[in-house]
Design an enzyme around this catalytic site. Structure first.
Site, PDB file in Angstrom:
ATOM      1  N   MET A   1       0.810  -1.215   0.000  1.00  0.00           N
ATOM      2  CA  MET A   1       0.000   0.000   0.000  1.00  0.00           C
ATOM      3  C   MET A   1       0.846   1.269   0.000  1.00  0.00           C
ATOM      4  O   MET A   1       0.292   2.377  -0.041  1.00  0.00           O
ATOM      5  CB  MET A   1      -0.914   0.004   1.229  1.00  0.00           C
ATOM      6  N   ARG A   2       2.164   1.141   0.050  1.00  0.00           N
ATOM      7  CA  ARG A   2       2.984   2.346   0.086  1.00  0.00           C
ATOM      8  C   ARG A   2       2.796   3.171  -1.186  1.00  0.00           C
ATOM      9  O   ARG A   2       2.825   4.401  -1.144  1.00  0.00           O
ATOM     10  CB  ARG A   2       4.453   1.986   0.286  1.00  0.00           C
ATOM     11  N   ALA A   3       2.592   2.514  -2.315  1.00  0.00           N
ATOM     12  CA  ALA A   3       2.415   3.238  -3.574  1.00  0.00           C
ATOM     13  C   ALA A   3       1.181   4.135  -3.518  1.00  0.00           C
ATOM     14  O   ALA A   3       1.218   5.284  -3.973  1.00  0.00           O
ATOM     15  CB  ALA A   3       2.296   2.248  -4.728  1.00  0.00           C
TER      16      ALA A   3
END
Length: 723
Positions: free
Chosen positions: A275-277
């Protein structure tokens, strides 16, 4: 006298790079920038110039760790600090050299004072210096693994921990991570790659006028740095003010539900991991809106943010270059066109995209202005900045229409002769064949214990790993062996007049730990590309095996080189490099055909390894010869070849013995196929004193199955004996 920094606004072109750097200046939460590109494209110049544009920071007076006086770090080694008024200073840009030691990065404890006096004497490192500033790593892809691990920990936790046998120090380490790299020198580990918020690709302009302007400005700066900086001072000031205004506006920017759904849809469409993107894209889109002087995030902000934050995160096959399909991106965003349009924005201030073009600041044409002159900002239109297209994949020609594909299996003499050709030039060349699907290979390592660069292949003495012993420090003590130190100091306590519970330790008593880990090696591939290897299915399988070994070398942090031999001679297709991608590209384009100058390939390998031993004596080589063992050469004029020592097979054996005499560890990948096998590759492995493996034995799953089978047989035998 300090030389003036090259002005940021004087950098010509490179709009994507400048925009990514400025967005991080507006919102450090974006997470930093990785600039990928060829040498000589102003990567380092732009990064160093960015530091002069950052707003000043308030620090606690006298604190070596740059604590914020409003919210001081409760764990600061120089603390505790009471909240209050601080002193303003410029934001720092700290450079991390590629060859830095661990102590230089995280800091060092005085072990002797800690043991004898009980004092935590700590010397801060570069992570402490970079707190609340910029940490710049040039050639970040060449950074040693143990330093990358420390950077990952600090970037993830926002703090640096230093542990030395029960004595620990912790301090805050939140910084803007900026790295530059040349992909030709090797790729970056995926764990660190994901820590960079944005990534941009830069290439030198092919426009004549733009190149002329670059040279003109650089010569003017070299002739008079201070005068050149003074001429750009007004533009630097305007850009600095715009950054401050965007920072002030950032908390008021609203990331609506529509923009959030766009971001989620784009990240899902490109199959990015984790989910960092999504989070980075959202932060980047918000920063873009603030940079444009708006309080709402639009579709063009999401599009531009995706182009900057996703290329290095998308799921991709090994050796693919980072990139993003802009047509696919636009297709995903078009799904939201029918939704309710966003409300019109209020009046815009100067510096916004859609403000009055005739306002006090004029049109926003970027740092280079509308005609290459200075200006106050960067161009930002609805299409976003252009991303250079990734390099096209090499085409793999298949069989022509109506032409049957060459079958795999034993070759007839006619087939072999057709591939070999009769001339010295090695006629009968065939087009390049695509590689088969790569697979996980067994680990091939160099025997013995080395002391080379940290990696994941062969056993070596390293700074990290399991402790195997102790010794006197050769230089600055970095890893204390506590038990050995106490043993060395204990016999002298009475003579030193010890009267209390403390242990009296002197410098001669200190012992450092000797650790064993893994090193990276130089893996030199010598690939037979002659006619005897040219059957299409067979060569595809061979290329797939070499590609698998290249992927393994990338994961184990090796340097690689590629030698091919065919026709009349051998060729160094790729000098030893850390860029495994380059080796894969050369392999994909490798043509086949002609005779088999095996001796020339081995002698070329010996010469390459001799030169590399002088350049990097601590890196041990591993020679991987991929061949079926046949040796044929074109006849030379006037040579009757009656002497047995002059035959191609004999010369290949003599070259192999020379390599064995040099102590080169080697592996021979036997590519012979079919029911009738001559065993020539095995004989070559004996001459090299190396290890022969077949293509099937190269697979890790084959080795695992073999070990499982041996264990099952052993267990059954034991059970029978017990019965």
């Amino acid at each position: 006298m300090t030389t003036a920094t090259y002005p940021f606004t004087a950098v010509v072109g490179m709009a994507d790079m400048r925009l990514a750097l400025l967005l991080n200046a507006v919102s450090p939460a974006v997470g930093g920038v990785l600039v990928r590109g060829e040498k000589g494209t102003a990567k380092s110049t732009a990064v160093r110039a960015l530091a002069t544009l950052l707003p000043p920071v308030e620090v606690v007076p006298g604190c070596r760790f740059s604590c914020d006086p409003a919210t001081p770090d409760p764990h600061c080694p120089d603390g505790p600090h009471e909240p209050g008024t601080g002193a303003a200073r410029s934001a720092r840009m700290v450079e991390l050299p590629v060859g830095a030691s661990e102590d230089r990065l995280v800091g060092a404890l005085d072990i002797e004072r800690a043991l004898s006096d009980g004092v935590k004497a700590f010397e801060p490192g570069l992570l402490a210096d970079a707190h609340r500033g910029v940490l710049y790593v040039d050639e970040v892809n060449l950074l040693h693994d143990h330093l990358i691990d420390l950077l990952l920990d600090a970037a993830a936790m926002g703090a640096s921990y230093v542990e030395r046998e029960g004595v620990s120090v912790r301090h805050a380490a939140r910084f803007l991570l900026v790295g530059t790299m040349n992909p030709e020198e090797g790729e970056l580990r995926p764990q660190l790659l994901d820590r960079f918020g944005l990534t941009v690709e830069v290439t030198a302009s092919r426009d004549t006028e733009e190149r002329v302007e670059v040279v003109r400005r650089r010569l003017a700066y070299d002739a008079d740095p201070a005068g050149f900086a003074a001429r750009w001072a007004e533009d630097e000031g305007s850009l600095r003010e715009r950054i401050a205004a965007a920072r002030a506006l950032l908390p008021d920017v609203v990331l609506g539900d529509r923009a959030l759904r766009q971001i989620a849809a784009v990240c899902a469409a490109f199959e990015v991991d984790g989910m960092r993107a999504d989070i980075v894209t959202a932060r980047t889109a918000t920063a873009l809106a603030a940079w444009a002087g708006r309080t709402d995030v639009r579709t063009e902000d999401v599009r531009q943010a995706a182009l900057l934050s996703l290329p290095h995160r998308r799921r991709r096959a090994p050796f693919d270059a980072p990139g993003l399909d802009e047509d696919k991106l636009d297709e995903v965003l078009r799904q939201f066109e029918d939704e309710e349009p966003e409300p019109p924005e209020p009046d815009q201030g100067p510096g916004s995209e859609e403000g009055d073009a005739d306002g006090p600041d004029g049109p926003d044409d970027g740092p280079d202005g509308p005609e290459g002159g200075p200006g106050g900002g960067l161009p930002h239109d609805s299409d976003g900045a252009q991303v250079p297209p990734s390099a096209p994949e090499p085409s793999v020609p298949g069989p022509r229409e109506g032409e049957p594909e060459a079958a795999d299996g034993p070759e007839t003499p006619q087939e072999a002769g057709a591939g070999d050709g009769a001339g010295a030039g090695g006629g009968g060349e065939k087009a390049a064949v695509g590689a088969a699907e790569p697979f996980r290979t067994r680990r091939l390592d160099v025997p013995g214990l080395g002391e080379g660069a940290a990696g994941r292949r062969s056993r070596a003495r390293t700074a990290h790993g399991r402790t195997t012993g102790a010794r006197r420090p050769r230089s600055t003590l970095s890893s204390l062996h506590l038990t050995a130190t106490v043993r060395a100091a204990a016999p002298h306590q009475h003579a030193r007049g010890r009267s209390g519970p403390g242990l009296l330790v002197r410098r001669d008593d200190l012992r450092e730990a000797v650790r064993e880990g893994r090193e990276g090696n130089l893996v030199l591939f010598v690939v037979d590309a002659s006619g005897s290897m040219a059957a299409r299915k067979r060569m595809g399988a061979i290329k797939g095996a070499v590609l698998s070994l290249l992927l393994d070398a990338y994961q184990r942090r090796d340097k690689v080189g590629l030698i091919t031999f065919r026709g009349a001679d051998a060729e160094l297709a790729l000098p030893p490099t850390s860029s495994v991608d380059a080796a894969a590209a050369r392999l994909e384009r490798l043509p086949t055909g002609g005779r088999t100058p095996l001796a020339a390939g081995l002698l070329k390998a010996r010469e390459v390894l001799r030169v590399e031993r002088l350049r990097d004596p601590s890196r041990r080589p591993l020679l991987v010869v991929v061949t079926d063992g046949r040796a044929t050469e074109a006849r030379r004029e006037g040579s009757a070849r009656r002497d047995g020592a002059a035959t191609p097979v004999a010369r290949a054996g003599r070259a192999a013995r020379l390599l064995a005499g040099d102590g080169i560890a080697s592996v021979v990948v036997d590519c012979e196929s079919g029911p009738v096998r001559l065993g020539l590759a095995g004989a070559l492995a004996q001459e090299l004193r190396g290890t022969p493996v077949t293509l099937d034995e190269l697979r890790a799953d084959s080795v695992t199955a073999l070990v499982r089978e041996v264990r099952n047989v052993s267990t059954t035998s034991t059970a029978r004996r017990a019965a």
